[in-house]
Design a protein around this motif. Structure first.
Motif, PDB file in Angstrom:
ATOM      1  N   LEU A  15       0.819  -1.201   0.000  1.00  0.00           N
ATOM      2  CA  LEU A  15       0.000   0.000   0.000  1.00  0.00           C
ATOM      3  C   LEU A  15       0.855   1.254   0.000  1.00  0.00           C
ATOM      4  O   LEU A  15       0.542   2.241  -0.692  1.00  0.00           O
ATOM      5  CB  LEU A  15      -0.935  -0.005   1.210  1.00  0.00           C
ATOM      6  N   ILE A  16       1.930   1.262   0.787  1.00  0.00           N
ATOM      7  CA  ILE A  16       2.796   2.447   0.806  1.00  0.00           C
ATOM      8  C   ILE A  16       3.372   2.693  -0.574  1.00  0.00           C
ATOM      9  O   ILE A  16       3.441   3.839  -1.038  1.00  0.00           O
ATOM     10  CB  ILE A  16       3.908   2.254   1.855  1.00  0.00           C
ATOM     11  N   GLN A  17       3.788   1.633  -1.258  1.00  0.00           N
ATOM     12  CA  GLN A  17       4.307   1.795  -2.612  1.00  0.00           C
ATOM     13  C   GLN A  17       3.213   2.227  -3.582  1.00  0.00           C
ATOM     14  O   GLN A  17       3.421   3.103  -4.422  1.00  0.00           O
ATOM     15  CB  GLN A  17       4.925   0.479  -3.085  1.00  0.00           C
ATOM     16  N   GLY A  18       2.050   1.613  -3.451  1.00  0.00           N
ATOM     17  CA  GLY A  18       0.987   1.910  -4.414  1.00  0.00           C
ATOM     18  C   GLY A  18       0.386   3.291  -4.258  1.00  0.00           C
ATOM     19  O   GLY A  18      -0.111   3.863  -5.231  1.00  0.00           O
ATOM     20  N   LEU A  19       0.419   3.830  -3.052  1.00  0.00           N
ATOM     21  CA  LEU A  19      -0.234   5.115  -2.800  1.00  0.00           C
ATOM     22  C   LEU A  19       0.710   6.302  -2.883  1.00  0.00           C
ATOM     23  O   LEU A  19       0.281   7.425  -2.619  1.00  0.00           O
ATOM     24  CB  LEU A  19      -0.891   5.096  -1.408  1.00  0.00           C
ATOM     25  N   PHE A  63       6.496   9.461  -8.003  1.00  0.00           N
ATOM     26  CA  PHE A  63       5.836   8.848  -9.147  1.00  0.00           C
ATOM     27  C   PHE A  63       4.449   8.409  -8.706  1.00  0.00           C
ATOM     28  O   PHE A  63       4.282   7.936  -7.600  1.00  0.00           O
ATOM     29  CB  PHE A  63       6.635   7.634  -9.662  1.00  0.00           C
ATOM     30  N   ILE A  64       3.517   8.572  -9.580  1.00  0.00           N
ATOM     31  CA  ILE A  64       2.153   8.152  -9.261  1.00  0.00           C
ATOM     32  C   ILE A  64       1.707   7.146 -10.295  1.00  0.00           C
ATOM     33  O   ILE A  64       1.795   7.382 -11.505  1.00  0.00           O
ATOM     34  CB  ILE A  64       1.179   9.353  -9.210  1.00  0.00           C
ATOM     35  N   CYS A  65       1.285   6.008  -9.831  1.00  0.00           N
ATOM     36  CA  CYS A  65       0.756   4.958 -10.704  1.00  0.00           C
ATOM     37  C   CYS A  65      -0.750   4.959 -10.543  1.00  0.00           C
ATOM     38  O   CYS A  65      -1.298   4.383  -9.599  1.00  0.00           O
ATOM     39  CB  CYS A  65       1.358   3.612 -10.327  1.00  0.00           C
ATOM     40  N   ARG A  66      -1.428   5.627 -11.438  1.00  0.00           N
ATOM     41  CA  ARG A  66      -2.855   5.864 -11.260  1.00  0.00           C
ATOM     42  C   ARG A  66      -3.688   4.589 -11.271  1.00  0.00           C
ATOM     43  O   ARG A  66      -4.650   4.487 -10.500  1.00  0.00           O
ATOM     44  CB  ARG A  66      -3.345   6.854 -12.318  1.00  0.00           C
ATOM     45  N   PRO A  67      -3.403   3.609 -12.122  1.00  0.00           N
ATOM     46  CA  PRO A  67      -4.209   2.384 -12.018  1.00  0.00           C
ATOM     47  C   PRO A  67      -4.083   1.718 -10.651  1.00  0.00           C
ATOM     48  O   PRO A  67      -5.068   1.202 -10.113  1.00  0.00           O
ATOM     49  CB  PRO A  67      -3.640   1.495 -13.135  1.00  0.00           C
ATOM     50  N   VAL A  68      -2.888   1.721 -10.093  1.00  0.00           N
ATOM     51  CA  VAL A  68      -2.697   1.089  -8.785  1.00  0.00           C
ATOM     52  C   VAL A  68      -3.419   1.896  -7.706  1.00  0.00           C
ATOM     53  O   VAL A  68      -4.107   1.337  -6.840  1.00  0.00           O
ATOM     54  CB  VAL A  68      -1.195   0.968  -8.470  1.00  0.00           C
ATOM     55  N   VAL A  69      -3.283   3.211  -7.739  1.00  0.00           N
ATOM     56  CA  VAL A  69      -3.974   4.054  -6.762  1.00  0.00           C
ATOM     57  C   VAL A  69      -5.478   3.837  -6.855  1.00  0.00           C
ATOM     58  O   VAL A  69      -6.168   3.668  -5.839  1.00  0.00           O
ATOM     59  CB  VAL A  69      -3.614   5.534  -6.982  1.00  0.00           C
ATOM     60  N   ALA A  70      -5.982   3.833  -8.084  1.00  0.00           N
ATOM     61  CA  ALA A  70      -7.423   3.658  -8.263  1.00  0.00           C
ATOM     62  C   ALA A  70      -7.873   2.292  -7.762  1.00  0.00           C
ATOM     63  O   ALA A  70      -8.925   2.164  -7.125  1.00  0.00           O
ATOM     64  CB  ALA A  70      -7.791   3.832  -9.730  1.00  0.00           C
ATOM     65  N   SER A  71      -7.078   1.251  -8.034  1.00  0.00           N
ATOM     66  CA  SER A  71      -7.466  -0.088  -7.602  1.00  0.00           C
ATOM     67  C   SER A  71      -7.462  -0.200  -6.082  1.00  0.00           C
ATOM     68  O   SER A  71      -8.368  -0.795  -5.484  1.00  0.00           O
ATOM     69  CB  SER A  71      -6.513  -1.116  -8.203  1.00  0.00           C
ATOM     70  N   ILE A  72      -6.457   0.377  -5.441  1.00  0.00           N
ATOM     71  CA  ILE A  72      -6.402   0.334  -3.976  1.00  0.00           C
ATOM     72  C   ILE A  72      -7.599   1.065  -3.384  1.00  0.00           C
ATOM     73  O   ILE A  72      -8.259   0.577  -2.462  1.00  0.00           O
ATOM     74  CB  ILE A  72      -5.076   0.937  -3.490  1.00  0.00           C
ATOM     75  N   ILE A  73      -7.888   2.238  -3.912  1.00  0.00           N
ATOM     76  CA  ILE A  73      -9.001   3.023  -3.368  1.00  0.00           C
ATOM     77  C   ILE A  73     -10.324   2.300  -3.584  1.00  0.00           C
ATOM     78  O   ILE A  73     -11.166   2.216  -2.679  1.00  0.00           O
ATOM     79  CB  ILE A  73      -9.024   4.418  -4.017  1.00  0.00           C
ATOM     80  N   LEU A  74     -10.518   1.746  -4.776  1.00  0.00           N
ATOM     81  CA  LEU A  74     -11.790   1.091  -5.079  1.00  0.00           C
ATOM     82  C   LEU A  74     -12.042  -0.120  -4.194  1.00  0.00           C
ATOM     83  O   LEU A  74     -13.193  -0.431  -3.879  1.00  0.00           O
ATOM     84  CB  LEU A  74     -11.814   0.663  -6.549  1.00  0.00           C
ATOM     85  N   ASN A  75     -10.985  -0.786  -3.798  1.00  0.00           N
ATOM     86  CA  ASN A  75     -11.147  -2.036  -3.052  1.00  0.00           C
ATOM     87  C   ASN A  75     -10.877  -1.890  -1.566  1.00  0.00           C
ATOM     88  O   ASN A  75     -10.827  -2.895  -0.863  1.00  0.00           O
ATOM     89  CB  ASN A  75     -10.226  -3.107  -3.645  1.00  0.00           C
TER      90      ASN A  75
END
Length: 1524
Positions: free
Chosen positions: A573-577, A582-594
């Motif tokens: 989560l720390i890496q994904g958020l 760098f921001i990885c928007r698909p990962v951020v969106a997936s973490i938030i959605l789930n």
């Protein structure tokens, strides 16, 4: 798993069974022989005659020789028919294991297994790729595969050796075609799907009939790892593993577990005869057959297979060019499909329903989330993935839908150019994919995992390693940290112990800028550069991160998760958020959605991630368009998930207060930044950032459901702040197992505003500004830095009022939620400036003006409901802040709005023009609006400054009635006939008692009046005085002035001869005129002389008599005392008899002739009419009018559910003892209201049989509350209940408890003595039952005192009565305290509904009355789950109706102990108001009372002529003697 077993790859490679003798001869020899030998065999097969169809081969020798030729024939080019005839012969011969044919030689029929094994080895030659005539080879290969399928399915005589040869044959041909790098349009690409499909299908048949030995499984796993660069391999693997999982779950978890539905074509791959043990063994082996799917994210690993090395070295001799092969461009898509398949398996084990309804709508490059919510029917965005130009199947690996899934195929071209450019977005209309209903609302609740799901540790034991590794794909890790979790065992001990010291230098650098990252610390890979494919693998990584979030969100209450799993999850989560570098928007969106429930799941140490989630929310919520996220997810759903997370984090700053938090994985910042940012951060310091995100989200939100959730969160944070400041504390630490959390300060923490990047994985420039900053800067600098309760309240009022009269006034659901928020803010006990309060009132008034002024076509019931809700909000503000009306401008504005609602227009339309009330035509927007305006006017005139009344908050009316007043009067009779009854303006009944009360010490004209109007019953005593009250206060009683006392000295008495004239008169000489009258003696004759003498004697006697009397009088007077009581003057006594009723009516102007005349053009009666109280039934109707409530009344039933309970009896028994409930539960109960004794309570008690009682003496001493020995069951409503009331509503909180027997359940909350007292005071018709509102007809069963029911009795009976408007609609609200969140689905609401009887259900004598029973869906239920942190998780179900959700409590919210009672109570009030707005049959209390008054006037009007009426005023009233 197979380390101790040998692989069969060497056996396969060394096997020469596919070689023929003819391979030793020159090519032309073998070709001629094969052509000559095969032709007659093929002609024999194709002949239609039976004789020619018989095989020409008779002996083993002939067959074996011929097979040598056929083996060579299969290797020939495809330019002739030789190969085809060879295939025809062999596919015919292998059917010997299925059925006998004449065309099959007898030796093969006798020993089919031996020959079939040889044939299978020979058929391998067909699958060697040919460059020319590839289409013919594809056709022949498909024929062979079909024959092999039929052989495996239909053969019942295959030996183990044949099965093993068959499996090795399939492995060999797959390896021959699929191991090498893919050539576009080649044989492998065209046959890959069929090849791997047949392999799995036959393999499962072998598992059923002849389970393969471990060497075969090991060989299959090793060889399959060489084929993973083919998309079909992962697709087919996903299909079969999902089909196996579906079978596995059926017998592993039983029929109660949610079924895992897969398409029928996938389910048919698993033989029906496969037993459960075989399914389990096969499932586990097939799951690991793909090896580690994370390898698909690394082209270096995929390209190290022998066939890759061999082919590419032959071409270029450069091993470094392996990763540039075109076929590896498909790896991102393959990696994503593998992660999607694992994600589907995880969802299946968790029992998350309806997940694939979402996934079907997603493109191959999309993000799955466990929701069934659908977005607006806009085109679904699909992100093109780099892959081959051929058409491939992009269907999800399985479908959980009950029906078959429609498969859509997308043709995606390979992207050209640099991979650093953002991928292009293509659009696909929603009609091309099997979407769920476009009308499906996005407010559906999230599906809960199955209650019988496995533990988190069990799921992670299966899939954790893959998912954790996939979640960190291409993340920059220090050399001291790797993805195999080798160091996480020690790391988690530090992370979860919340210590602030850590000596390990290795950490995760997620915040350094690119220029500050040392290349020496990076993990070096000579074959693969992490930046080679920066964007492509985001989809698979996002899928893995989302799956991990769903797994951890499925944690059960009290479940323990291994620290190593928690640590790796937090690393992911720390890496994904991270968003700063760098921001990885698909990962951020997936973490938030789930992760909507991540902070609600009691995960140990999860709070250390709060700053990271805040930063992600700062990127998403204040951004109105979310244009950079639209390529991956639906923006509305992303914002909704973000809001859910925000709702769960809102109470954390107040709850943990000054606790410091530090994540020690982050390295030190640069030296120039260390002084500014190397300070510990407290949770309280995050409050402003959360508030700014909340306000920014509200300013940019367009979805009505999302907006309502934000509005609920605003009231939560404002009320919590106010209560925290009220108790003067900054912390509330009631943490179950956490002590201190340390979180190293981030560069984004100090400012409160973070920076976002402009690309998917681009470095953030210092000058780039995130949307939240501009929005919040425009809002005002002073408010931006204010996070006090006052500042929050002011910001909330300003923002909501501005939006209410601009963007939201057209949206009904948002308008209602905003008005509910304003009503809640009015009750927050924070001192704010009057101008801010006036702003709220003024905005509501403007809102009403706008809605009323809309054109006629827009006027509907829904619009009028919005106006009614606005009037209710206005009443709340006025009753909570009555001093606002002391200001003239505010008073005028409010009264103008009331006038607008009642009449339809304002009198003062401009500065000059004024229309008087008498000149206006009443034309309100609707009767509902008029009623709401009248209620507001009643509130202003009756309630402001007068609540609570002297009777207490339980009754806004006087508790006095005729019986009570008669008792205290001077009358000897207790008959009610001493009252005079009049009606004013057809709306107020006056009951006038002309006898002064017994305690009056100063008799004067007095009258006691009972006023029964729309607002209730009020008692007044009025007296007539001629002086002001202030002057009379100091005035003494009037005493007449006495005579002065007589003086004893009478003085000297002189005997003076009194002369009629002075002496001087005698000295005047006479004149002739004086002598004209002769003297008496001159004219007296003899006769007259006699009379004269007689007269003299009489005079002498009279003188003597008078002298004697005078003497006697003087003697008597001398003996008399002073003053003489007989002669002394004294004032008359005060009057005791007054016609005070006449005086009162006269003084108020009601006795004029105009007031008594019937209006000529109206059906209304005169302004003043008299009622005839002697008519039968009069006092019954008066008593009924007294029992009509003056405020809306609500009933809340509270239950306590312990873990694992499923029956109603178990739940009802919980509240019998404090040992069965948590201490917070009792605290929560007392925060809802105050305890009342039902027998003494004059308000609503939860059941009509014990509500609105007056003139009661109350219960006995044994009814006193003793909450120490009860779990809340004492408030069952039988003797005690919890009660809350304000000026506008009253609520009874009942905690039903278990009743042992029917005899006990019939005990009344009133004692026998008080019941008899109450019965004596009721009319004769009502003596059959207790005082109650239920006086409805068509109830033939009358209950006596001994049959009086209790509120928890399942069946109630009502007494006989008269027709009146119904009390409905009734809204029952159920509040459930649930110790284990997973038990919510097992709550037996249907069984407990009979315990929620209020008596109103039986009022069924009207077409508009309520149904006698309510369905489960109609009952709003608020579940409260206590978390281990001391906070509370909320789940609301059944509270959404026509007008969408109700605030402030929304599903998924987390609240503190301080605010829990207030928010629950406010939500209940709002739920009931919404239900009343939805109802077509509801009439406000003042309307019901008005209707009853009109009914009384119609029935009991005394129609007297004016003379008769005036005469009656002068006549006494009282009981008349009965005629004998």
């Amino acid at each position: 798993m197979y380390s101790e077993w040998r692989s069969l790859q060497l056996v396969i490679q060394s096997d020469r069974g596919h070689m023929s003798v003819l391979h030793s001869y020159p090519n032309n020899v073998g070709k001629d022989v094969a052509h000559a030998v095969v032709r007659p065999l093929g002609q024999g097969l194709n002949s239609s005659s039976v004789s020619s169809n018989e095989s020409i081969l008779k002996t083993d020798k002939e067959v074996k020789w011929t097979m040598e030729v056929l083996c060579y024939g299969l290797t020939l080019p495809l330019d002739g028919e030789t190969v085809k005839l060879c295939v025809d012969v062999y596919t015919d011969w292998i059917m010997a294991l299925v059925s006998r044919r004449d065309s099959i030689p007898q030796p093969i029929i006798k020993d089919p297994n031996l020959y079939v094994q040889t044939i299978l080895k020979h058929l391998q030659n067909l699958f060697v790729p040919r460059i020319e005539y590839a289409h013919n080879q594809i056709t022949l290969c498909l024929r062979v595969l079909a024959a092999v399928q039929k052989l495996a399915h239909d053969s019942a005589n295959m030996s183990r050796e044949t099965w093993e040869v068959l499996l090795l044959f399939l492995l060999q041909i797959n390896d021959t075609l699929l191991a090498a790098p893919t050539i576009a349009g080649g044989l492998a690409e065209n046959l890959a799907d069929k090849l791997i499909g047949v392999l799995f299908e036959v393999w499962f048949l072998a598992c059923t009939r002849c389970f393969p030995t471990p060497p075969y499984w090991k060989t299959a796993r090793e060889m399959l790892a060489n084929w993973r660069h083919h998309p079909a391999v992962v697709e087919q693997w996903s299909k079969v593993i999902c089909a196996l999982t579906s079978r596995l779950l059926q017998f592993t978890y039983g029929p109660s577990f949610p079924p895992f539905k897969v398409p029928d074509e996938d389910a048919s791959l698993i033989p029906a005869e496969m037993d459960n043990d075989c399914v389990a063994q096969t499932w586990f082996r097939v799951l690991h057959m793909l090896s580690n799917p994370v390898d698909l994210s690394n082209p270096a690993i995929i390209s190290t297979t022998p066939k890759f090395q061999e082919q590419l070295l032959n071409v270029s001799g450069m091993a470094q060019e392996l990763i540039h092969h075109p076929c590896l461009k498909q790896l991102p898509q393959i990696f994503f499909r593998a992660m999607r398949g694992i994600s589907c398996l995880v969802d299946a084990f968790l029992g998350i329903a309806r997940i694939n309804i979402i996934r079907e709508r997603l493109p191959p490059y999309g993000i799955s989330r466990p929701r069934s919510d659908s977005a607006p029917p806009t085109p679904v965005n699909r992100l093109s993935m780099p892959q081959a130009s051929s058409t491939m199947n992009t269907t999800p690996p399985h479908s959980r839908r009950m029906r078959s899934v429609t498969v859509t195929k997308a043709t995606v071209k390979a992207s050209s150019g640099s991979t650093a450019h953002p991928p292009k977005v293509t659009h696909q209309t929603s009609t091309t994919s099997p979407l769920s209903s476009p009308n499906q609302t996005s407010s559906e609740p999230r599906p809960l995992p199955a209650p019988t799901r496995p533990k988190v540790n069990s799921v992670l034991n299966l899939f954790g390693q893959w998912l954790f590794d996939a979640g960190l794909v291409h993340c920059r890790l220090h050399s001291g940290m790797n993805r195999d979790g080798s160091m996480t065992a020690s790391f988690i001990q530090i992370l979860l112990s919340y210590k602030s010291c850590m000596t390990t230098p290795a950490g995760l650098d997620v915040r350094r800028k690119p220029s500050q990252i040392s290349t020496e610390n990076m993990v070096a890979n000579p074959l693969f550069d992490a930046n080679e494919f920066p964007d492509n693998y985001e989809a698979g990584r996002a899928e893995a991160c989302g799956t991990l979030c769903r797994i951890f969100c499925s944690k059960k209450t009290g479940e323990e998760i291994l620290p190593v799993y928690l640590s790796r999850f937090y690393m992911v989560l720390i890496q994904g958020l991270q968003i700063n570098d760098f921001i990885c928007r698909p990962v951020v969106a997936s973490i938030i959605l789930n992760s909507p429930a991540l902070f609600c799941s009691d995960l140990k140490g999860i709070d250390v991630l709060v700053p990271y989630f805040i930063s992600a929310l700062e990127t998403i919520l204040p951004d109105r368009e979310l244009s950079k996220f639209k390529a991956y997810v639906n923006p509305t759903e992303l914002r909704r998930a973000s809001i859910h997370i925000l709702l769960s984090m809102m109470p954390l700053p107040h709850h943990f207060g000054t606790v410091k938090a530090e994540v020690l994985l982050e390295g030190k910042f640069s030296s120039e930044e260390s002084s500014a940012h190397d300070k510990p951060v407290t949770f309280l310091s995050l409050k402003l950032r959360l508030v700014n995100v909340l306000i920014g989200a509200l300013q940019t939100e367009t979805d009505h459901n999302n907006t309502q959730m934000i509005l609920g969160a605003m009231l939560n944070i404002v009320q919590d702040s106010a209560l925290l400041e009220a108790i003067g504390s900054q912390t509330e630490l009631n943490v179950g197992d956490n002590t201190h959390v340390s979180l190293k300060s981030h560069s984004r923490n100090s400012s409160g505003i973070s920076m976002t990047s402009t690309g998917s994985s681009e470095a953030t420039t210092p000058d780039s500004e995130r949307p939240a900053q501009a929005l919040l800067r425009d809002y005002g600098g002073t408010a931006l830095h204010t996070d006090t309760a006052t500042g929050l309240l002011i910001r909330s009022i300003h923002l909501v009022t501005q939006r209410l009269n601009s963007q939201w006034r057209q949206d009904m659901s948002i308008s209602l939620a905003a008005l509910e928020l304003l009503s809640g803010l009015a009750k927050v006990k924070v001192s704010v400036d009057s101008s801010d309060r006036k702003r709220a009132v003024s905005s509501v008034c403007s809102y009403i003006v706008y809605q009323c002024s809309r054109p006629a076509p827009f006027h509907s019931r829904d619009l009028h409901s919005m106006i009614v809700a606005a009037f209710q909000c206005l009443c709340v503000w006025l009753t909570e802040h009555p001093d606002m009306l002391n200001e003239k401008d505010c008073l005028i504005e409010v009264l103008e709005i009331v006038e607008l609602g009642i009449s339809g227009s304002k009198s003062k339309t401009s500065d000059q023009e004024v229309r008087y009330k008498g000149d206006k035509e009443l034309n309100p927007a609707s009767m509902r609006v008029k009623d709401a305006a009248e209620a507001t006017l009643t509130c202003i005139m009756q309630l402001l400054g007068a609540f609570p009344s002297p009777s207490g908050p339980a009754s806004p009316c006087s508790l006095l009635n005729e019986e009570t007043l008669i008792k205290y009067s001077r009358l000897t009779s207790t008959s009610k006939n001493h009252f005079r009854y009049f009606v004013l303006d057809n709306s107020i009944i006056l009951a006038m008692l002309e006898q002064p009360l017994g305690n009056d010490q100063n008799p004067c004209p007095s009258v006691t009046v009972l006023l029964r109007g729309m607002s209730g019953r009020h008692a007044w005593t009025m007296q007539l005085h001629h002086q002001p009250r202030g002057s009379r206060a100091n005035q003494k009683a009037f005493v007449p002035e006495p005579h002065p006392p007589p003086k004893g000295n009478m003085g000297i008495k002189y005997n003076v001869k009194h002369r009629p004239f002075p002496e001087e008169v005698d000295k005047i000489p006479f004149v002739k005129a004086d002598l004209s009258i002769p003297d008496l003696h001159e004219i007296v004759t003899d006769q007259m002389e006699v009379q004269h003498e007689k007269l003299k004697k009489l005079m002498a006697n009279q003188i003597l008599y008078e002298n004697a009397l005078e003497k006697n009088s003087e003697e008597r007077l001398s003996k008399t005392i002073f003053p003489d009581p007989d002669t002394e003057c004294s004032p008359p006594p005060p009057a005791q008899e007054f016609q005070t009723a006449r005086l009162l009516l006269s003084h108020f102007g009601f006795l004029s002739l105009e007031a008594l005349k019937e209006p000529g053009n109206s059906r209304l009666p005169p302004h003043l009419i008299a009622l005839d109280s002697t008519l039968a039934g009069f006092f019954d109707d008066i008593s009924y009018l007294d029992l009509l409530p003056c405020r809306p009344f609500e009933t809340v039933f509270i239950f306590y559910m312990k873990p694992g309970q499923k029956t109603s009896q178990e739940i009802l028994r919980n509240v019998e003892s404090t040992s069965n409930v948590q201490s917070n539960f009792l605290e929560f109960l007392l925060s809802l209201g105050w305890p009342v004794n039902v027998g003494k309570h004059p308000g609503w008690s939860g059941h009509i049989s014990t509500s609105w009682l007056i003139n009661t003496t109350g219960g006995s001493e044994e009814d006193t509350l003793s909450p120490d020995d009860t779990g809340g069951g004492i408030f069952s409503g039988e003797k005690n209940a919890l009660y809350y009331a304000d000026a506008l509503t009253e609520i009874a909180f009942v905690v039903p408890s278990f009743v042992e027997s029917s005899t006990d359940s019939l005990e009344s909350g009133l004692g026998t003595q008080e019941t008899e007292t109450q019965m004596d005071l009721l009319p004769s018709l009502l003596k059959q039952a207790p005082l109650t509102l239920e006086l409805f007809p068509n109830h033939s069963d009358n209950l006596g005192n001994s049959q009086r029911p209790s509120p928890t009795q399942k069946s109630k009976r009502l007494p006989l009565g008269r027709t009146v408007p119904p009390l409905g609609p009734e809204t029952k609200v159920v509040v459930v305290w649930v110790e284990r969140f997973d038990d919510i689905e097992n709550f037996p609401l249907t069984d407990l509904l009979p315990e929620t009887s209020t008596g109103v259900e039986t009022t069924t004598n009207s077409s508009t009355s309520l149904r006698t029973t309510a369905s489960d869906k109609d009952v709003p239920v608020v579940f409260i789950h206590p978390l281990r942190t001391g906070l509370f998780r909320i789940k609301v179900q059944g509270a959404t109706g026509k007008f969408s959700m109700v605030i402030p409590l929304v599903d998924g919210m987390v609240v503190s102990r301080r605010a829990l009672g207030f928010l629950v109570r406010q939500t209940i009030i709002n739920i009931c108001r919404r239900k009343r707005l939805e109802s077509d049959s509801y009439n406000p209390p003042h309307v019901r009372r008005k209707q009853k008054i009109a009914d009384i006037v119609h029935k009991y009007r005394n129609k007297l002529l004016e003379p008769e009426f005036y005469t009656s005023l002068f006549q006494e009233v009282g009981p008349k003697p009965l005629n004998p």
